[in-house]
Design an enzyme around this catalytic site. Sequence first.
Site, PDB file in Angstrom:
ATOM      1  N   GLY A   1       0.800  -1.219   0.000  1.00 14.09           N
ATOM      2  CA  GLY A   1       0.000   0.000   0.000  1.00 14.09           C
ATOM      3  C   GLY A   1       0.831   1.266   0.000  1.00 14.09           C
TER       4      GLY A   1
ATOM      5  CG  ASP B   1      12.025  -3.138  -2.875  1.00 12.66           C
ATOM      6  OD1 ASP B   1      12.653  -2.548  -1.989  1.00 12.66           O
ATOM      7  OD2 ASP B   1      10.877  -2.803  -3.233  1.00 12.66           O
TER       8      ASP B   1
ATOM      9  CG  LEU C   1      -0.877   1.835  -4.073  1.00 14.42           C
ATOM     10  CD1 LEU C   1      -1.925   1.514  -5.127  1.00 14.42           C
ATOM     11  CD2 LEU C   1       0.065   0.664  -3.874  1.00 14.42           C
TER      12      LEU C   1
ATOM     13  NE  ARG D   1      10.432   1.407   5.400  1.00 14.77           N
ATOM     14  CZ  ARG D   1      10.360   0.133   5.020  1.00 14.77           C
ATOM     15  NH1 ARG D   1      10.747  -0.217   3.807  1.00 14.77           N
ATOM     16  NH2 ARG D   1       9.903  -0.789   5.836  1.00 14.77           N
TER      17      ARG D   1
ATOM     18  N   GLY E   1       5.630   4.175  -8.944  1.00 17.44           N
ATOM     19  CA  GLY E   1       6.344   2.905  -9.145  1.00 17.44           C
ATOM     20  C   GLY E   1       5.374   1.734  -9.151  1.00 17.44           C
ATOM     21  CG  HIS E   2       3.228   0.630  -5.604  1.00 14.80           C
ATOM     22  ND1 HIS E   2       3.465   1.702  -4.768  1.00 14.80           N
ATOM     23  CD2 HIS E   2       3.726  -0.451  -4.963  1.00 14.80           C
ATOM     24  CE1 HIS E   2       4.056   1.270  -3.665  1.00 14.80           C
ATOM     25  NE2 HIS E   2       4.237  -0.020  -3.758  1.00 14.80           N
TER      26      HIS E   2
ATOM     27  CD  GLN F   1      10.385  -7.414  -2.292  1.00 15.06           C
ATOM     28  OE1 GLN F   1      10.245  -7.258  -1.095  1.00 15.06           O
ATOM     29  NE2 GLN F   1       9.645  -6.746  -3.170  1.00 15.06           N
TER      30      GLN F   1
ATOM     31  N   GLY G   1       9.407  -4.609  -8.682  1.00 14.73           N
ATOM     32  CA  GLY G   1      10.271  -3.497  -9.064  1.00 14.73           C
ATOM     33  C   GLY G   1      11.742  -3.812  -8.791  1.00 14.73           C
TER      34      GLY G   1
END
Length: 289
Positions: A31, A150, A33, A187, A36-37, A153, A147
């Site tokens: 969330g 990260d 958003l 963030r 990028g999302h 990840q 993405g």
Amino acid sequence: MEIIESPREMQQWSEAARHRGETIAFVPTMGFLHEGHLSLMREGRRRASLLASSLFVNPTQFGPNEDFARYPRNFERDCEMMRTVPVDVLFAPRPEAMYPPGSQTWVETTEITRGLCGAHRPGHFRGVTTVVAKLFNIVKPHVALFGEKDYQQLRAIERMVRDLNFDIDIVPAPTVREPDGLAMSSRNAYLSPDERRKALSLSCALRAAAAAFKEGARRPADLVAAAARILESTPGVKVEYVEAVDAETLEAIDSIERPVVVAIAARVGNTRLIDNIVLNPQRPQAELN
Ligand code: PAF
């Protein structure tokens, strides 16, 4: 946009869609958003007949002293943004539905998550791979998008999909940046105007590493030194790590013969930020997107 809370209902939605011959693209999110999302979601829209997303601030990927409780949340705004794409179905479970009492099974990669953020956030990637494996089993997508911001990840999820034979295509998508170069992140909302200016040192540092690479530097230590110079000369920025490692395995290397990722984690005030660039000896002119 349909909103589903229950894992069982979500599975039934996807099973019915697959039965009708639809294909499902999936963008998991926590969330708050940003562009990028949305760019991941638009790409997902292009790759399948249906687009699913999830919104779940996953407690198991936050350490005890991390920002789980204060992680930014705005469900209504997120739903509005998803409708603009449009997303067909949003899976938004409650924590107790994802981790019922008695849950004790984890999914964990090993080597790929040992260094970089894995070394500084114990248990973080175990939480990520566990929740993503669960989301894959619940949403049952054909393709899932992540993405490159990260980066570790993304690599860990690719590894997990290969190792556990998930029948899902993982599609990486480039980092989306603000016009001044700051990588978009939920963030960033924590940053004061002064911290926001200081946070630009991360993308500047990566540009410096890319410039050194373009000029012929082929030792990881030289790329790290170029980036570290910028970060260390910015007051208020505390470097957690700057490393240049193999872009595929994330292992340390002595010289750059294959693509390398220069990855940074740094604290600006209380906010932990990450960014990275992949440099390829076959295309040394590449710049930060
Ligand atoms: O990248 C994120 O937002 C999260 O780590 C993810 C993949 C949604 C898992 O909680």
